[in-house]
Design an enzyme around this catalytic site. Structure first.
Site, short mmCIF file in Angstrom:
data_model
loop_
_atom_site.label_atom_id
_atom_site.label_comp_id
_atom_site.label_asym_id
_atom_site.label_seq_id
_atom_site.Cartn_x
_atom_site.Cartn_y
_atom_site.Cartn_z
N TYR A 333 0.68 -1.26 -0.07
CA TYR A 333 0.30 0.08 0.02
C TYR A 333 0.84 1.11 -0.16
CZ TYR A 333 -2.68 -3.62 2.69
OH TYR A 333 -3.07 -4.82 2.96
N CYS A 360 14.10 -11.60 -2.09
CA CYS A 360 14.76 -11.28 -3.32
C CYS A 360 13.57 -10.72 -4.37
CB CYS A 360 14.97 -12.73 -3.86
SG CYS A 360 16.39 -13.61 -2.74
N1 LLP Z 1 -14.50 -4.76 10.61
C1 LLP Z 1 -14.42 -5.52 9.48
C2 LLP Z 1 -15.57 -6.16 8.65
C3 LLP Z 1 -13.10 -5.15 8.55
O1 LLP Z 1 -13.18 -5.78 7.28
C4 LLP Z 1 -12.15 -4.59 9.09
C5 LLP Z 1 -10.83 -4.47 8.30
C6 LLP Z 1 -12.22 -4.21 10.50
C7 LLP Z 1 -13.41 -4.16 11.10
C8 LLP Z 1 -11.13 -3.42 11.09
O2 LLP Z 1 -10.71 -2.37 10.60
P1 LLP Z 1 -9.55 -1.30 11.29
O3 LLP Z 1 -10.26 -0.87 12.50
O4 LLP Z 1 -8.33 -2.19 11.64
O5 LLP Z 1 -9.16 -0.27 10.33
N2 LLP Z 1 -4.17 -5.09 5.88
C9 LLP Z 1 -4.81 -3.69 5.69
C10 LLP Z 1 -6.15 -3.27 6.45
C11 LLP Z 1 -7.15 -4.27 6.00
C12 LLP Z 1 -8.28 -4.05 6.86
C13 LLP Z 1 -9.47 -5.02 6.72
N3 LLP Z 1 -10.42 -4.86 7.19
C14 LLP Z 1 -3.78 -2.78 6.07
O6 LLP Z 1 -2.55 -3.18 6.48
O7 LLP Z 1 -3.86 -1.45 5.95
#
Ligand code: LLP
Length: 430
Positions: A333, A360
């Site tokens: 990202y 790598c």
């Molecule tokens: N609820 C649902 C249904 C979700 O899909 C997510 C995150 C959350 C709650 C929690 O969201 P947060 O509060 O953590 O923003 N891998 C990405 C983030 C993916 C988030 C996916 N869903 C990153 O590293 O930025």
């Protein structure tokens, strides 16, 4: 400093009151450090604001996907939060940690029949149903098991949260949930309401992650409350639970803003109470599902420098002993991070470099364009705010084992996840 759990003492970076170089020497690198008190404080901030502004029925669910291992569930359970889980792996980890599974909400856009049965057997309290096929799968499995399963229906409100595409999930064309705008969410409700082994108790949506815009949750809540009013007026359906998902953004760099989450929750509650009164619908138990804002600033990653490559007239690379295997977020990202040389916090930053990993792959970058003091092989680096979506997204690329997690608290430092060994890496090779 970027977070209040970071301090400088005698030129050395302290995290959660511990000397970071001393921890790196003791446990080796790469190493994830987690500040237990910060996780607890973040949980308390949420739960206090939720009950103060939304009332006693409101609940915060920790979104396990941000960081999942047994000790996390023990802390979250201690703090009285519920959880959001998305796979049998998360369900299993929580159950093994002794989490009260009646406070677990099972999400995901493609739960297999095995996942559904496994979660029901572990007593998962609520299923958040993503689509019509899944609705019938849950009904059939509940019938087979002779249970009535409580469910929320996931709908898409059609909101663009102005974040990066990979995490924007509330738009009409999202892979998650059933859209309100097209009329399909109403049909979804009607199918669900007719099923005898499901008890439909509420609605769920999640618009995205790293949300900073002021009014995103108000706009989302408006669409959801209006939809609730429609179901109420047409079918007499009372939405007991309204889950508005997670997503509040956190600060990765000094130059970025901080979201005052408690204030945002109070403003959201005022807005929703007024609108619910106008729409003449009973006020639901409101749920939020933060992941990142519970654990991000509670984490820090330590690395050891392997080389400092100076390409004359071009650029400098500092290679560390981890990389996209323990933190893929820059590669995925272009995420920003703050990097320090924790043994020389007061030395002048004269080295302009890209901090890169050992994989790598050219895109294996932890952070480009960083200013650090002069470095050489054996020096340490610390990357801040790595508690969310780092360990959780770790991979075995290049057959690099996963780094350990050491939990820091007033009781001392303790290993919460051991360093993976080379033999563990090949244990499933036939
Ligand atoms: N609820 C649902 C249904 C979700 O899909 C997510 C995150 C959350 C709650 C929690 O969201 P947060 O509060 O953590 O923003 N891998 C990405 C983030 C993916 C988030 C996916 N869903 C990153 O590293 O930025």
């Amino acid at each position: 400093m970027i977070a209040t759990n970071l301090k400088i003492k005698d030129g050395v970076l302290e995290f959660a009151g511990f000397s970071t170089p001393a921890l790196a020497r003791k446990y080796g690198t790469p190493l994830y450090l987690m500040d237990e008190q910060r996780i607890r404080d973040n949980c308390r901030m949420y739960q206090k604001a939720m009950t103060e502004f939304f009332g006693e029925k409101a609940l915060t669910l920790y979104a396990s996907k941000a960081l999942c291992f047994k000790r996390m569930y023990e802390i979250v359970s201690d703090e009285g939060l519920g959880i959001d889980v998305v796979s049998s792996g998360e369900v299993h980890t929580a159950a093994k940690a002794g989490f009260p599974m009646e406070k677990a909400f099972f999400h995901g856009n493609n739960k297999t029949d095995e996942d559904i049965a496994f979660a029901m057997d572990r007593g998962v309290g609520y299923f958040v149903v993503d689509n019509v096929e899944e609705l019938y799968a849950i009904e059939h499995i509940a019938e087979r098991k002779g249970v009535t399963q409580k469910c929320l229906l996931r709908v898409t409100p059609g909101i663009d949260p102005h974040t990066y595409d990979a995490v924007a999930t509330g738009k009409v064309d999202s892979k998650f949930g059933v859209p309100i705008e097209t009329g399909q969410a109403e049909e979804f409700y009607n199918y669900a309401a007719a099923l005898p082994h499901l008890e439909i108790v509420g609605l769920h949506c999640h618009v995205g992650s790293m949300v900073f815009d002021e009014d995103v949750y108000e706009r989302t809540a408006q669409i959801m409350l209006e939809f609730m009013a429609k179901l109420h007026d047409k079918y007499g359906f009372v939405t007991q639970f309204l889950d508005l998902g997670g997503g509040y953004g956190v600060r990765y760099r000094e130059s970025e803003g901080v979201v005052d989450i408690a204030y945002r929750i109070s403003a959201l509650a005022d807005f929703m109470k007024e609108l619910a009164a106008q729409l003449n619908i009973p006020f639901p138990a409101v749920l939020l599902e933060p992941g990142r804002s519970i654990v991000a600033d509670a984490g820090l990653t330590m690395y050891t420098v392997g080389s400092v490559k100076r390409i004359k007239g071009y650029k400098n690379y500092v290679s560390v002993d981890g990389g996209m295997t323990d933190n893929p977020r820059y590669a995925l990202y272009r995420s920003q991070y703050t990097v320090f040389a924790p043994e020389r916090m007061e030395a002048p930053p004269t080295l302009h470099c890209d901090v890169v990993g050992r994989c790598c792959e050219s895109d294996d970058i932890i952070q480009p364009d960083v200013w650090l003091p002069e470095l050489r092989r054996g020096d340490l680096l610390a990357v801040c705010t790595t508690g969310a979506y780092n360990y959780a997204m770790a991979s075995h690329y290049n057959r690099i084992p996963n780094a350990p997690i050491v939990m820091l608290s007033s009781k001392g430092a303790s290993v919460a996840v051991k360093r993976e060994t080379l033999d563990q890496m090949i244990k499933n090779d036939a």
